[in-house]
Enzyme design. Sequence first.
Site, PDB file in Angstrom:
ATOM      1  N   HIS A  55       5.917   5.669  12.834  1.00  0.00           N
ATOM      2  CA  HIS A  55       6.364   6.455  11.757  1.00  0.00           C
ATOM      3  C   HIS A  55       5.151   6.961  10.949  1.00  0.00           C
ATOM      4  O   HIS A  55       5.424   7.643   9.922  1.00  0.00           O
ATOM      5  CB  HIS A  55       7.093   5.671  10.725  1.00  0.00           C
ATOM      6  N   GLU A 104      -0.326  -8.979  -0.915  1.00  0.00           N
ATOM      7  CA  GLU A 104      -0.841  -8.645   0.380  1.00  0.00           C
ATOM      8  C   GLU A 104      -2.126  -7.896  -0.178  1.00  0.00           C
ATOM      9  O   GLU A 104      -2.257  -6.617   0.179  1.00  0.00           O
ATOM     10  CB  GLU A 104       0.034  -7.673   0.944  1.00  0.00           C
ATOM     11  N   HIS A 136      12.877   5.482  12.632  1.00  0.00           N
ATOM     12  CA  HIS A 136      12.536   5.781  11.299  1.00  0.00           C
ATOM     13  C   HIS A 136      13.640   7.030  10.792  1.00  0.00           C
ATOM     14  O   HIS A 136      13.535   7.961  11.611  1.00  0.00           O
ATOM     15  CB  HIS A 136      11.183   5.898  10.894  1.00  0.00           C
ATOM     16  N   ASP A 190       0.651  -1.074   0.052  1.00  0.00           N
ATOM     17  CA  ASP A 190       0.065   0.052   0.117  1.00  0.00           C
ATOM     18  C   ASP A 190       0.900   1.279  -0.128  1.00  0.00           C
ATOM     19  O   ASP A 190       0.432   2.386   0.345  1.00  0.00           O
ATOM     20  CB  ASP A 190      -1.011   0.020   1.174  1.00  0.00           C
ATOM     21  N   ARG A 227       2.422   8.820   8.645  1.00  0.00           N
ATOM     22  CA  ARG A 227       2.113  10.231   8.423  1.00  0.00           C
ATOM     23  C   ARG A 227       1.169  10.885   9.325  1.00  0.00           C
ATOM     24  O   ARG A 227       1.026  11.805   9.721  1.00  0.00           O
ATOM     25  CB  ARG A 227       1.691  10.148   6.869  1.00  0.00           C
ATOM     26  N   GLU A 231      -2.250   5.424   2.570  1.00  0.00           N
ATOM     27  CA  GLU A 231      -1.983   3.731   2.279  1.00  0.00           C
ATOM     28  C   GLU A 231      -3.520   3.387   2.137  1.00  0.00           C
ATOM     29  O   GLU A 231      -3.660   2.345   1.155  1.00  0.00           O
ATOM     30  CB  GLU A 231      -1.705   3.160   3.569  1.00  0.00           C
TER      31      GLU A 231
HETATM   32  C1  UD1 Z   1       6.709   5.020   3.595  1.00  0.00           C
HETATM   33  C2  UD1 Z   1       5.347   4.720   3.120  1.00  0.00           C
HETATM   34  C3  UD1 Z   1       4.486   3.953   4.086  1.00  0.00           C
HETATM   35  C4  UD1 Z   1       5.138   2.857   4.782  1.00  0.00           C
HETATM   36  C5  UD1 Z   1       6.636   3.223   5.344  1.00  0.00           C
HETATM   37  C6  UD1 Z   1       7.313   2.069   5.966  1.00  0.00           C
HETATM   38  C7  UD1 Z   1       4.246   6.228   1.324  1.00  0.00           C
HETATM   39  C8  UD1 Z   1       3.575   7.372   1.164  1.00  0.00           C
HETATM   40  N1  UD1 Z   1       4.518   5.963   2.661  1.00  0.00           N
HETATM   41  O1  UD1 Z   1       6.616   6.113   4.698  1.00  0.00           O
HETATM   42  O2  UD1 Z   1       3.398   3.259   3.768  1.00  0.00           O
HETATM   43  O3  UD1 Z   1       4.569   2.458   5.820  1.00  0.00           O
HETATM   44  O4  UD1 Z   1       7.353   3.853   4.234  1.00  0.00           O
HETATM   45  O5  UD1 Z   1       8.551   2.784   6.339  1.00  0.00           O
HETATM   46  O6  UD1 Z   1       4.367   5.407   0.497  1.00  0.00           O
HETATM   47  N2  UD1 Z   1      13.980   8.493   4.663  1.00  0.00           N
HETATM   48  C9  UD1 Z   1      15.697   8.477   4.517  1.00  0.00           C
HETATM   49  N3  UD1 Z   1      16.140   7.407   4.173  1.00  0.00           N
HETATM   50  C10 UD1 Z   1      15.346   5.933   4.047  1.00  0.00           C
HETATM   51  C11 UD1 Z   1      14.177   5.880   4.299  1.00  0.00           C
HETATM   52  C12 UD1 Z   1      13.208   7.382   4.321  1.00  0.00           C
HETATM   53  O7  UD1 Z   1      16.313   9.232   4.713  1.00  0.00           O
HETATM   54  O8  UD1 Z   1      15.925   4.944   3.834  1.00  0.00           O
HETATM   55  C13 UD1 Z   1      13.839   9.777   4.866  1.00  0.00           C
HETATM   56  C14 UD1 Z   1      13.547  10.802   3.934  1.00  0.00           C
HETATM   57  O9  UD1 Z   1      13.845  12.000   4.349  1.00  0.00           O
HETATM   58  C15 UD1 Z   1      12.290  10.454   3.223  1.00  0.00           C
HETATM   59  C16 UD1 Z   1      11.292  10.315   4.527  1.00  0.00           C
HETATM   60  O10 UD1 Z   1      12.125   9.461   5.245  1.00  0.00           O
HETATM   61  O11 UD1 Z   1      11.682  11.921   2.401  1.00  0.00           O
HETATM   62  C17 UD1 Z   1       9.871  10.112   4.332  1.00  0.00           C
HETATM   63  O12 UD1 Z   1      10.062   8.713   3.422  1.00  0.00           O
HETATM   64  P1  UD1 Z   1       8.692   8.343   2.547  1.00  0.00           P
HETATM   65  O13 UD1 Z   1       8.825   7.161   1.883  1.00  0.00           O
HETATM   66  O14 UD1 Z   1       8.330   9.265   1.779  1.00  0.00           O
HETATM   67  O15 UD1 Z   1       7.659   8.086   3.754  1.00  0.00           O
HETATM   68  P2  UD1 Z   1       7.762   6.824   4.953  1.00  0.00           P
HETATM   69  O16 UD1 Z   1       6.991   7.744   6.075  1.00  0.00           O
HETATM   70  O17 UD1 Z   1       8.987   6.345   5.400  1.00  0.00           O
HETATM   71  N1  UDP Z   2      12.132  -3.478  10.797  1.00  0.00           N
HETATM   72  C1  UDP Z   2      13.544  -3.733  10.814  1.00  0.00           C
HETATM   73  N2  UDP Z   2      14.085  -2.479  11.270  1.00  0.00           N
HETATM   74  C2  UDP Z   2      13.834  -1.655  12.272  1.00  0.00           C
HETATM   75  C3  UDP Z   2      12.306  -1.631  12.257  1.00  0.00           C
HETATM   76  C4  UDP Z   2      11.463  -2.426  11.520  1.00  0.00           C
HETATM   77  O1  UDP Z   2      13.880  -4.443   9.887  1.00  0.00           O
HETATM   78  O2  UDP Z   2      14.436  -0.894  12.809  1.00  0.00           O
HETATM   79  C5  UDP Z   2      11.134  -4.065   9.909  1.00  0.00           C
HETATM   80  C6  UDP Z   2      10.109  -4.939  10.793  1.00  0.00           C
HETATM   81  O3  UDP Z   2      10.565  -6.021  11.112  1.00  0.00           O
HETATM   82  C7  UDP Z   2       9.083  -5.018   9.494  1.00  0.00           C
HETATM   83  C8  UDP Z   2       9.252  -4.025   8.710  1.00  0.00           C
HETATM   84  O4  UDP Z   2      10.595  -3.433   9.104  1.00  0.00           O
HETATM   85  O5  UDP Z   2       9.214  -6.420   8.847  1.00  0.00           O
HETATM   86  C9  UDP Z   2       8.179  -2.898   9.204  1.00  0.00           C
HETATM   87  O6  UDP Z   2       8.563  -1.683   8.458  1.00  0.00           O
HETATM   88  P1  UDP Z   2       7.916  -0.212   8.730  1.00  0.00           P
HETATM   89  O7  UDP Z   2       7.489   0.050  10.053  1.00  0.00           O
HETATM   90  O8  UDP Z   2       8.870   0.892   8.333  1.00  0.00           O
HETATM   91  O9  UDP Z   2       6.632  -0.295   7.769  1.00  0.00           O
HETATM   92  P2  UDP Z   2       5.197  -0.585   7.837  1.00  0.00           P
HETATM   93  O10 UDP Z   2       5.083  -2.215   8.325  1.00  0.00           O
HETATM   94  O11 UDP Z   2       4.540   0.372   8.868  1.00  0.00           O
HETATM   95  O12 UDP Z   2       4.547  -0.600   6.324  1.00  0.00           O
END
Ligand code: UD1
Ligand code: UDP
Length: 376
Positions: free
Chosen positions: A214, A124, A247, A102, A216, A138
Site C-alpha cells: 500500500h 514507536e 488496502h 509515523d 505511497r 513517514e
Molecule cells: C496511511 C499512512 C501510512 C500507513 C497506512 C497504513 C499517512 C500519510 N499514511 O496510508 O503511513 O502505513 O495508513 O495503512 O499517514 N481508505 C478507505 N477506508 C479506510 C482507509 C483508507 O476508504 O478505512 C481509502 C481512502 O480513500 C483514503 C485512502 O484510502 O483517502 C488513503 O488513506 P490514507 O490514510 O491517506 O493513506 P494510506 O495509504 O492508508
Molecule cells: N492487517 C490487518 N488486516 C489486513 C492487513 C493487515 O489487520 O488485511 C494488520 C497487520 O497485521 C498489521 C497492520 O495491519 O498489524 C499493518 O497495517 P498496514 O499494512 O496498513 O500499515 P503499516 O504497518 O505499513 O503502517
Amino acid sequence: MKNNKDKIKVLTIFGTRPEAIKMAPLINRLKQEELIEARVCVTAQHREMLDQVLDLFKITPDFDLDIMKKNQTLTQITSRVLEGLEAVIREADPKIILIHGDTTTTFAGALAAFYHQVKIGHVEAGLRTCNKYSPFPEEMNRTLTGHISDFHFAPTFRNKQNLLKEGIPENRIYLTGNTVIDALIETSKKEYSFSDPELLKVDFNKRIITVTCHRRENLGEYMQNIFYALRDLTEMFSDIEIVFPVHLNPKVRSIAAEILGDIERIHLINPLEYQPFVKLMSMSYLIITDSGGLQEEAPALGKPVLVVRKETERPEAIEAGTVKLAGVQRKAIFEMARDLLFHRKEYDRMAKAVNPYGDGKASDRIVKIIKESFGI
Ligand code: UD1
Ligand code: UDP
C-alpha cells in the site's frame, strides 16, 4: 481512591489501522490504572479499517474527528487533524498526549499537542531510514515528531541509538519493545476459525503466500512491478495460492484489479480484521509485503518475509535472518520468492521464530514510565 481531578489525564490520539492495533494494548492497559484518566481521540484518517480494530479491542473513542475523505491528500489530512484537535485538547485538558509511529495523524497530533504545550509521548520512536522521501511521508513524520516529543518510547536498542545520534537526551528515551508484539500475543492466544467467505475459497492445502502492499512511494510503476512478479510466481508454481487483502486506497485497488484481477490462484480480498489476518499469516508459507507492521509480526510467527521496498527502517529482522529486502523490480522479487519456494534449506534458514521487537510487555513498561514521571 483519588478524585477525578487528581488523576493524570492521558489523551491517546491515532487514526489508522496500524496505529490502532499498536495502541490498543496500551489503551486497555492505561484503563486498568485507577490513578489515570485515559481518554481516546481518533482522527479517523482511516474509517472502516480503523473501526475493525476498535471493535476487536473493544475501544470506544471519546472523540472522533471523522476526517477521512476518498483519495485524501497529505495537506487535507494534516489541516483537518490540526483544526479538529483544537477543541478536543481544550476539552480533554490532558497532562500528556500519546501518539504512535509515523503517520500524518501522528505528526499533526504531535504538532497540535505542542501548540497547546502539552507533554508528548511518542510510542514507536526512533525508526529511521534517513532517506527523506522513503518511506514517504513517514520518514519525516516520525523525525519531526521525534523532535517535538518529550518521552520517546523506543522499541529496540537501534531505535534508541538513532535518537541519540539526533541529539535527543538519553534520559528521555525509554527502551520498551514494540506494542505490536503485545497485540499479536493477545490476539493469537484466542481460538479462531475463518468465517470470511472469501477465505473459505482458498485452498489451504497449497502453499499460501500472503501479500499486502500500500505504500505511497510504491504507487505506480513499482506497484505494477510487484504485482507482475506475483503473476509470474503463479505461472511457475502450481502449488501456491496468493491471498492479498487489498488496502481500501482506491489507487491501490485499481492497480491490483488491473494486474491481478482475473488470475487463477490469486485471491484479491477486502482488508481482514486483525484476528483472521493473524491466523492467515500463521498459516502462510511466505509473506510478501511493503507494510511496516508485518515486518515485525511475521518474524515472531516464524514466517519468512520479502519486503518489497527499496529500504527499511526495521533492519533488526533482516539481521536476524527472517526478512529479506527484495526491492521493487519484477525480476528480483520473482527470483527471490522463487528461490524460497524451490530451496527448502534456504527457506528453513529464514523460517525461524525470532523476535527482536519485544516480549509482549511494552505497554506495561510505558504505563509504568508515565506513572513514575507524573509522581505516582
Ligand atoms: C496511511 C499512512 C501510512 C500507513 C497506512 C497504513 C499517512 C500519510 N499514511 O496510508 O503511513 O502505513 O495508513 O495503512 O499517514 N481508505 C478507505 N477506508 C479506510 C482507509 C483508507 O476508504 O478505512 C481509502 C481512502 O480513500 C483514503 C485512502 O484510502 O483517502 C488513503 O488513506 P490514507 O490514510 O491517506 O493513506 P494510506 O495509504 O492508508
Ligand atoms: N492487517 C490487518 N488486516 C489486513 C492487513 C493487515 O489487520 O488485511 C494488520 C497487520 O497485521 C498489521 C497492520 O495491519 O498489524 C499493518 O497495517 P498496514 O499494512 O496498513 O500499515 P503499516 O504497518 O505499513 O503502517
